[in-house]
Write a protein that holds these residues in place. Structure first.
Motif, PDB file in Angstrom:
ATOM      1  N   TYR A   1      -1.713  87.637  47.274  1.00 61.19           N
ATOM      2  CA  TYR A   1      -0.717  88.377  46.508  1.00 61.19           C
ATOM      3  C   TYR A   1       0.089  89.340  47.368  1.00 61.19           C
ATOM      4  CZ  TYR A   1      -2.607  86.411  42.255  1.00 61.19           C
ATOM      5  OH  TYR A   1      -2.984  85.527  41.269  1.00 61.19           O
ATOM      6  N   ASN A   2      -0.299  89.532  48.607  1.00 62.26           N
ATOM      7  CA  ASN A   2       0.532  90.355  49.498  1.00 62.26           C
ATOM      8  C   ASN A   2       1.927  89.764  49.661  1.00 62.26           C
ATOM      9  OD1 ASN A   2      -1.297  92.369  49.899  1.00 62.26           O
ATOM     10  ND2 ASN A   2      -1.596  92.013  52.072  1.00 62.26           N
ATOM     11  N   LEU A   3       2.039  88.435  49.520  1.00 56.31           N
ATOM     12  CA  LEU A   3       3.347  87.803  49.644  1.00 56.31           C
ATOM     13  C   LEU A   3       4.282  88.258  48.530  1.00 56.31           C
ATOM     14  CD1 LEU A   3       2.219  84.177  50.584  1.00 56.31           C
ATOM     15  CD2 LEU A   3       3.201  85.897  52.104  1.00 56.31           C
ATOM     16  N   ALA A   4       3.719  88.622  47.375  1.00 58.14           N
ATOM     17  CA  ALA A   4       4.527  89.152  46.271  1.00 58.14           C
ATOM     18  C   ALA A   4       4.611  90.668  46.319  1.00 58.14           C
ATOM     19  CB  ALA A   4       3.946  88.696  44.936  1.00 58.14           C
ATOM     20  N   LEU A   5       3.483  91.325  46.653  1.00 60.15           N
ATOM     21  CA  LEU A   5       3.457  92.787  46.691  1.00 60.15           C
ATOM     22  C   LEU A   5       4.402  93.348  47.752  1.00 60.15           C
ATOM     23  CD1 LEU A   5      -0.367  93.408  46.249  1.00 60.15           C
ATOM     24  CD2 LEU A   5       1.434  93.874  44.576  1.00 60.15           C
ATOM     25  N   LYS A   6       4.674  92.558  48.767  1.00 55.54           N
ATOM     26  CA  LYS A   6       5.594  92.981  49.822  1.00 55.54           C
ATOM     27  C   LYS A   6       6.938  93.427  49.252  1.00 55.54           C
ATOM     28  CE  LYS A   6       7.106  93.016  54.208  1.00 55.54           C
ATOM     29  NZ  LYS A   6       6.562  93.908  55.249  1.00 55.54           N
ATOM     30  N   HIS A   7       7.298  92.872  48.100  1.00 57.98           N
ATOM     31  CA  HIS A   7       8.637  93.093  47.548  1.00 57.98           C
ATOM     32  C   HIS A   7       8.693  94.205  46.500  1.00 57.98           C
ATOM     33  CE1 HIS A   7      10.118  89.389  49.491  1.00 57.98           C
ATOM     34  NE2 HIS A   7       8.944  88.875  49.163  1.00 57.98           N
ATOM     35  N   VAL A   8       7.555  94.801  46.140  1.00 64.20           N
ATOM     36  CA  VAL A   8       7.580  95.795  45.056  1.00 64.20           C
ATOM     37  C   VAL A   8       7.472  97.225  45.568  1.00 64.20           C
ATOM     38  CG1 VAL A   8       6.551  94.088  43.525  1.00 64.20           C
ATOM     39  CG2 VAL A   8       5.088  95.819  44.571  1.00 64.20           C
ATOM     40  N   ASN A   9       7.280  97.395  46.873  1.00 65.81           N
ATOM     41  CA  ASN A   9       7.274  98.721  47.512  1.00 65.81           C
ATOM     42  C   ASN A   9       6.241  99.664  46.908  1.00 65.81           C
ATOM     43  OD1 ASN A   9       8.234 100.458  49.522  1.00 65.81           O
ATOM     44  ND2 ASN A   9       9.632 101.480  48.097  1.00 65.81           N
ATOM     45  N   GLY A  10       5.093  99.105  46.547  1.00 63.90           N
ATOM     46  CA  GLY A  10       3.981  99.940  46.101  1.00 63.90           C
ATOM     47  C   GLY A  10       4.066 100.436  44.674  1.00 63.90           C
ATOM     48  N   LYS A  11       5.082 100.007  43.911  1.00 65.92           N
ATOM     49  CA  LYS A  11       5.259 100.522  42.556  1.00 65.92           C
ATOM     50  C   LYS A  11       5.438  99.372  41.565  1.00 65.92           C
ATOM     51  CE  LYS A  11       7.377 104.841  44.148  1.00 65.92           C
ATOM     52  NZ  LYS A  11       8.569 105.717  44.104  1.00 65.92           N
ATOM     53  N   LEU A  12       4.525  99.293  40.583  1.00 63.19           N
ATOM     54  CA  LEU A  12       4.634  98.263  39.552  1.00 63.19           C
ATOM     55  C   LEU A  12       5.258  98.863  38.287  1.00 63.19           C
ATOM     56  CD1 LEU A  12       1.468  95.979  39.707  1.00 63.19           C
ATOM     57  CD2 LEU A  12       3.820  95.434  40.324  1.00 63.19           C
ATOM     58  N   ASN A  13       6.493  99.401  38.435  1.00 64.60           N
ATOM     59  CA  ASN A  13       7.267  99.747  37.253  1.00 64.60           C
ATOM     60  C   ASN A  13       7.829  98.459  36.658  1.00 64.60           C
ATOM     61  OD1 ASN A  13       9.317  99.071  39.082  1.00 64.60           O
ATOM     62  ND2 ASN A  13       9.769 101.217  39.544  1.00 64.60           N
ATOM     63  N   TRP A  14       8.660  98.550  35.637  1.00 68.62           N
ATOM     64  CA  TRP A  14       9.105  97.306  34.986  1.00 68.62           C
ATOM     65  C   TRP A  14       9.844  96.389  35.958  1.00 68.62           C
ATOM     66  CZ3 TRP A  14      14.177  95.758  34.712  1.00 68.62           C
ATOM     67  CH2 TRP A  14      15.153  96.728  34.985  1.00 68.62           C
ATOM     68  N   PHE A  15      10.649  96.985  36.859  1.00 70.94           N
ATOM     69  CA  PHE A  15      11.382  96.156  37.825  1.00 70.94           C
ATOM     70  C   PHE A  15      10.424  95.578  38.858  1.00 70.94           C
ATOM     71  CE2 PHE A  15      14.536  95.889  41.466  1.00 70.94           C
ATOM     72  CZ  PHE A  15      15.144  94.739  40.963  1.00 70.94           C
ATOM     73  N   GLY A  16       9.428  96.398  39.268  1.00 69.49           N
ATOM     74  CA  GLY A  16       8.435  95.903  40.211  1.00 69.49           C
ATOM     75  C   GLY A  16       7.621  94.761  39.634  1.00 69.49           C
ATOM     76  N   ILE A  17       7.284  94.845  38.347  1.00 66.31           N
ATOM     77  CA  ILE A  17       6.527  93.770  37.703  1.00 66.31           C
ATOM     78  C   ILE A  17       7.349  92.484  37.684  1.00 66.31           C
ATOM     79  CG2 ILE A  17       5.564  92.981  35.503  1.00 66.31           C
ATOM     80  CD1 ILE A  17       4.749  95.888  34.975  1.00 66.31           C
ATOM     81  N   LEU A  18       8.628  92.602  37.377  1.00 64.84           N
ATOM     82  CA  LEU A  18       9.486  91.414  37.377  1.00 64.84           C
ATOM     83  C   LEU A  18       9.550  90.779  38.760  1.00 64.84           C
ATOM     84  CD1 LEU A  18      12.500  92.543  35.128  1.00 64.84           C
ATOM     85  CD2 LEU A  18      10.674  90.920  34.555  1.00 64.84           C
ATOM     86  N   LYS A  19       9.697  91.601  39.774  1.00 68.50           N
ATOM     87  CA  LYS A  19       9.749  91.055  41.143  1.00 68.50           C
ATOM     88  C   LYS A  19       8.413  90.432  41.524  1.00 68.50           C
ATOM     89  CE  LYS A  19      11.432  94.688  43.393  1.00 68.50           C
ATOM     90  NZ  LYS A  19      11.991  95.459  44.545  1.00 68.50           N
ATOM     91  N   PHE A  20       7.302  91.100  41.140  1.00 70.41           N
ATOM     92  CA  PHE A  20       5.983  90.543  41.444  1.00 70.41           C
ATOM     93  C   PHE A  20       5.820  89.175  40.803  1.00 70.41           C
ATOM     94  CE2 PHE A  20       1.533  89.865  40.277  1.00 70.41           C
ATOM     95  CZ  PHE A  20       0.920  89.982  41.514  1.00 70.41           C
ATOM     96  N   LEU A  21       6.180  89.043  39.532  1.00 73.83           N
ATOM     97  CA  LEU A  21       6.033  87.758  38.837  1.00 73.83           C
ATOM     98  C   LEU A  21       6.935  86.689  39.459  1.00 73.83           C
ATOM     99  CD1 LEU A  21       5.878  89.027  35.135  1.00 73.83           C
ATOM    100  CD2 LEU A  21       3.987  88.187  36.543  1.00 73.83           C
ATOM    101  N   TRP A  22       8.105  87.089  39.914  1.00 75.46           N
ATOM    102  CA  TRP A  22       9.026  86.122  40.529  1.00 75.46           C
ATOM    103  C   TRP A  22       8.464  85.593  41.847  1.00 75.46           C
ATOM    104  CZ3 TRP A  22      13.203  83.280  39.487  1.00 75.46           C
ATOM    105  CH2 TRP A  22      13.909  82.732  40.572  1.00 75.46           C
ATOM    106  N   TYR A  23       8.039  86.504  42.716  1.00 73.97           N
ATOM    107  CA  TYR A  23       7.554  86.075  44.032  1.00 73.97           C
ATOM    108  C   TYR A  23       6.142  85.488  43.970  1.00 73.97           C
ATOM    109  CZ  TYR A  23      11.603  88.248  46.217  1.00 73.97           C
ATOM    110  OH  TYR A  23      12.890  88.553  46.605  1.00 73.97           O
TER     111      TYR A  23
END
Length: 378
Positions: free
Chosen positions: A277-299
């Motif tokens: 999951y680091n491949l997805a977490l790389k894109h959320v900058n340590g924050k799973l706000n609503w935008f971070g969750i969307l990016k996590f699910l995408w990647y």
């Protein structure tokens, strides 16, 4: 205690503002490092919450280094884990959560502040890095800085181990991460699988819902606790700690690469792997706000590699070829799924864990990263 450099002030973390500064330090240290994957800020903060079960048997003190502008440029935590002291029959303290800009004098001041606090707690030696226990983040990376870490693996600048060695810390033990090409099915272990089947062992993937998950999680806790009770520098997690972690990982598990071995319905071993999951977490900058969750699910959809975290078998079944059989079903599950994994990391394995190393190296996995734990008398 060594005086801190004139340009910084070492301060204990005892206010909410200082706690936030403590969490900010890695963003400064790794600002220009393309291989760093920011941990979830909320996850790190939760480890210091009063309701963390760790505080039933341990205590700690955090420190930050502040520059002349009041900016936190380094951090460390001094930790006393009473369960580890009881196991080793030695007053050994820990340091963890260490991060620092490229300034050796700041690092030395932080480490000395941690050591001094541990002396005041009656400790006679210090070991680390260990964040509360080895079940959390631990170890310094000492070789293999040219690629990002897999999920739940440590990463640090190369100057961290250089500093502690220059300060007289000694190597306590090394650990390895193995690279395994996922498209190479462990076919030589198919025979081990057939032998285990004939001896009465059944293999299945983990249950992830309802009572099935609860039962499997409890079975994993029992097997893990029995199989790893003698692991170096490690103490069993409480049932509360284990179940909390299991629930946090429930939605992240891929049953294709998480297999259980049973005899007459009783769990006797497991193969535990997680998608990287680091491949997805790389894109959320340590924050799973609503935008971070969307990016996590995408990647998350494009994850094509997996980390093998544990291959665990009860001692009385280790001669029945269960461990290599678990590798076989686990790796087969990873390469025959709809979107196969192309690569795997097996990590981490202590240098003196020769039985596990022989099994892993038997499928031509290669060491590609080395990690180290350090000790120092107080």
């Amino acid at each position: 205690m060594t005086n801190p450099p004139a340009t910084v002030q070492i301060q204990p973390v005892n206010t909410p503002e200082a706690a936030e500064q403590f969490l900010d330090v890695p963003n400064l240290v790794y600002a220009n490092d393309p291989n760093w994957v920011p941990p979830l800020r909320s996850s790190v903060a939760k480890q210091f919450a009063p309701d963390n079960p760790f505080f039933q048997y341990g205590r700690l003190q955090r420190f930050i280094a502040l520059d002349q502008k009041g900016r936190a440029v380094g951090r460390v935590a001094a930790i006393v884990n009473d369960r580890l002291i009881q196991k080793e029959q030695k007053a050994i303290g820990l340091f963890g959560y260490f991060e620092c800009i490229d300034a050796a004098d700041v690092a030395m001041a932080l480490l000395e502040a941690a050591c001094q606090w541990l002396r005041e707690q009656g400790m006679v030696a210090v070991r680390g890095p260990i964040d509360l226990s080895t079940h959390n983040n631990c170890l310094f990376l000492v070789d293999g800085f040219d690629s990002p870490p897999y999920v739940m693996m440590p990463y640090n600048p190369p100057y961290y181990p250089q500093w502690v060695e220059q300060a007289g810390w000694q190597k306590a033990k090394d650990a390895y991460a193995y690279d395994f090409p996922g498209n190479r099915l462990a076919s030589e272990y198919e025979r081990a699988y057939q032998i285990a089947i004939k001896s009465g062992v059944n293999f299945r993937s983990i249950h992830l819902k309802g009572e099935g998950f609860q039962k499997d999680a409890m079975g994993l806790y029992d097997v893990f606790t029995k199989a790893f009770e003698n692991n170096w520098s490690s103490t069993p997690r409480t049932q509360e700690e284990f179940m909390e972690e299991a629930k946090s990982l429930q939605s992240l598990v891929d049953p294709d690469v998480f297999w259980i071995a049973e005899v007459q319905g009783e769990m006797i071993g497991f193969f535990m792997a997680l998608p990287d999951y680091n491949l997805a977490l790389k894109h959320v900058n340590g924050k799973l706000n609503w935008f971070g969750i969307l990016k996590f699910l995408w990647y998350r959809r494009s994850i094509d590699r997996v980390r093998v975290i544990a291959i665990c078998v009860l001692p009385e079944y280790r001669r029945k070829m269960v461990a290599p059989a678990l590798i076989y079903v686990g790796m087969k599950g990873g390469v025959t799924r709809k979107k196969p994994y192309t690569k795997a990391e097996l990590s981490w394995v202590y240098e003196d864990n020769l039985p596990s190393r022989r099994i892993i190296e038997g499928v031509e996995a290669k060491i590609y990263k080395t990690y180290r734990m350090y000790e120092k008398p107080l």
